[in-house]
Design an enzyme around this catalytic site. Structure first.
Site, mmCIF file in Angstrom:
data_model
loop_
_atom_site.group_PDB
_atom_site.id
_atom_site.type_symbol
_atom_site.label_atom_id
_atom_site.label_comp_id
_atom_site.label_asym_id
_atom_site.label_seq_id
_atom_site.Cartn_x
_atom_site.Cartn_y
_atom_site.Cartn_z
ATOM 1 N N ARG A 196 93.531 156.253 73.780
ATOM 2 C CA ARG A 196 94.765 156.600 73.060
ATOM 3 C C ARG A 196 94.643 156.267 71.572
ATOM 4 N NH1 ARG A 196 97.651 153.873 77.041
ATOM 5 N NH2 ARG A 196 97.815 155.232 78.835
ATOM 6 N N HIS A 230 82.830 160.298 97.081
ATOM 7 C CA HIS A 230 83.667 159.223 96.515
ATOM 8 C C HIS A 230 83.141 157.836 96.933
ATOM 9 C CE1 HIS A 230 88.021 158.264 95.071
ATOM 10 N NE2 HIS A 230 87.196 157.269 94.787
ATOM 11 N N ARG A 279 88.670 160.692 88.858
ATOM 12 C CA ARG A 279 89.444 161.439 89.845
ATOM 13 C C ARG A 279 89.125 162.922 89.661
ATOM 14 N NH1 ARG A 279 89.912 157.383 92.158
ATOM 15 N NH2 ARG A 279 91.797 156.268 92.795
ATOM 16 N N ARG A 284 88.302 149.504 81.551
ATOM 17 C CA ARG A 284 87.322 148.509 81.996
ATOM 18 C C ARG A 284 86.063 149.164 82.537
ATOM 19 N NH1 ARG A 284 92.244 144.988 84.415
ATOM 20 N NH2 ARG A 284 92.927 147.029 85.065
ATOM 21 N N ILE A 285 86.224 150.283 83.262
ATOM 22 C CA ILE A 285 85.042 150.957 83.814
ATOM 23 C C ILE A 285 84.291 151.688 82.698
ATOM 24 C CG2 ILE A 285 84.264 152.768 85.410
ATOM 25 C CD1 ILE A 285 86.564 151.861 87.299
ATOM 26 N N ASP A 312 81.455 162.500 91.838
ATOM 27 C CA ASP A 312 81.716 161.597 92.971
ATOM 28 C C ASP A 312 83.117 161.832 93.515
ATOM 29 O OD1 ASP A 312 81.160 159.417 94.737
ATOM 30 O OD2 ASP A 312 82.355 158.092 93.466
ATOM 31 N N GLU A 351 90.281 165.835 97.926
ATOM 32 C CA GLU A 351 89.501 165.033 98.896
ATOM 33 C C GLU A 351 90.261 164.848 100.201
ATOM 34 O OE1 GLU A 351 88.418 161.401 96.928
ATOM 35 O OE2 GLU A 351 87.554 162.496 95.251
ATOM 36 N N GLY A 370 81.996 155.493 94.642
ATOM 37 C CA GLY A 370 81.911 154.619 93.455
ATOM 38 C C GLY A 370 81.941 153.137 93.782
HETATM 39 C C1 8YV Z 1 88.832 153.845 96.466
HETATM 40 C C2 8YV Z 1 88.839 154.212 94.115
HETATM 41 O O1 8YV Z 1 89.826 152.920 96.375
HETATM 42 O O2 8YV Z 1 89.410 152.066 93.302
HETATM 43 C C3 8YV Z 1 89.599 153.274 93.263
HETATM 44 O O3 8YV Z 1 90.440 153.781 92.487
HETATM 45 O O4 8YV Z 1 88.889 155.371 93.936
HETATM 46 C C4 8YV Z 1 88.000 153.715 95.230
HETATM 47 O O5 8YV Z 1 87.487 152.449 95.037
HETATM 48 C C5 8YV Z 1 88.100 153.682 97.728
HETATM 49 O O6 8YV Z 1 87.421 154.859 97.938
HETATM 50 C C6 8YV Z 1 89.022 153.438 98.928
HETATM 51 O O7 8YV Z 1 89.867 154.510 99.124
#
Ligand code: 8YV
Length: 311
Positions: A174, A277, A230, A153-154, A254, A259, A279
């Protein structure tokens, strides 16, 4: 009796909502569970989790009555899915509500990397402009060939934003999704040799750990790599080497493998834009994520269908 723990760093209004809606006990992190009275831990049925520390068998066994982990975020790689399944624990996530923010940031980082935005701002602040120092030219972003690693989706939201820039869009997934105007590749390595830049949006977890390593970076050549997925998806040592040796033009990250520690070698490089991070970090999207997390908890308590369980 406390049946809900809200674990993580929540906004004050989110804490209020947890307390008024579910009489939840709020803890800053998973480690704080150790100090809880065993009788209280045994009564816990729900954890509202916001964090990236591993939530595994050890933590789950400390909560023997746990039935739901309502994750704040779409990525659930920090939660051990097999351990949860084995204990009959359901996991919910907050998908879709953050697609636009994450894709907006990916585009912002991609353009910033191509155009050298960070370096140009530093040049001005150092007084180099007024001193008549030369400033290196950037790279034209419009019209570049961009490969999206992971067409979920992203990834799709990133592609929708790249199209008006006249980019040639490639993607990995895939299987070939037959998306009009985009070229599919089976692997990032195969895609890298046909594109200028990579934008990483694929899910994290063991199946994608170090998916992008020496080979893919070598195939990419002197382009940019953007990561909003990630940190674990990119082999950070391979990335440092490619950047230091000038094989890659730059990176915009990001996310990092460990982390909240960002890789010190990456932080030190002038051609890396590093972010903590962010996003999904807008007022609007975080409110939507929090609301969906609570909707999952409310549905679980009511025995109703869950709005967004892990598929
Ligand atoms: C984190 C994210 O959830 O949705 C995700 O997978 O990496 C972010 O939206 C947000 O940083 C809270 O930890």
């Amino acid at each position: 009796m406390t049946h809900t723990l809200a674990i993580g760093h929540y906004e004050p209004e989110e804490i209020d909502a947890f307390q008024s809606q579910f009489a939840a006990l709020v803890l800053p992190d998973l480690a704080a569970m150790a100090a809880l009275d065993p009788a209280l831990r045994e009564g816990v049925r729900i954890v509202a989790y916001k964090g990236h520390e591993p939530f595994g068998p050890l933590q789950m066994d400390g909560l023997p009555g746990l039935g739901l982990i309502a994750n704040y975020g779409v990525g659930h790689d920090a939660i051990d899915g097999d351990a949860a399944r084995a204990r009959g624990i359901t996991i919910t996530i907050t998908p879709d509500v953050l697609n636009e923010d994450v894709a907006d940031l990916a585009l912002c980082m991609w353009i910033a990397a191509c155009r050298g935005v960070m370096g140009a701002a530093a040049y001005l602040h150092r007084g180099d402009w007024v001193a008549g120092q030369p400033l290196a030219l950037g790279t034209k972003a419009s019209g570049r060939k961009v490969g999206i690693v992971g067409m979920g989706r992203i990834g799709r939201a990133v592609a929708d934003r790249l199209a008006p820039f006249g980019c040639e869009i490639h993607y990995t997934a895939r299987a070939d999704k037959g998306v009009a105007g985009m070229r599919w590749h089976a692997t990032p390595r195969a895609m890298a040799q046909d594109v200028d830049d990579l934008i990483v949006t694929i899910v994290g977890g063991e199946q994608t750990r170090n998916l992008i390593g020496h080979d893919t970076l070598a195939a990419l050549g002197p382009g940019y790599i953007i990561n909003v997925a990630r940190g674990s998806v990119i082999d950070e040592d391979a990335l440092v080497a490619a950047l230091k040796e000038g094989r890659l033009a730059g990176a915009a990250l990001d996310v990092f493998a460990h982390e909240p520690q960002a890789n010190a070698q990456l932080l030190a490089l002038p051609n890396v834009l590093s972010l903590p991070h962010i996003g999904s970090a807008t007022v609007q999207t975080r409110a939507a994520m929090a609301s969906l997390q609570r909707a999952n908890i409310a549905a679980f308590l009511a025995g109703a269908p869950l709005p967004s369980p892990v598929p």
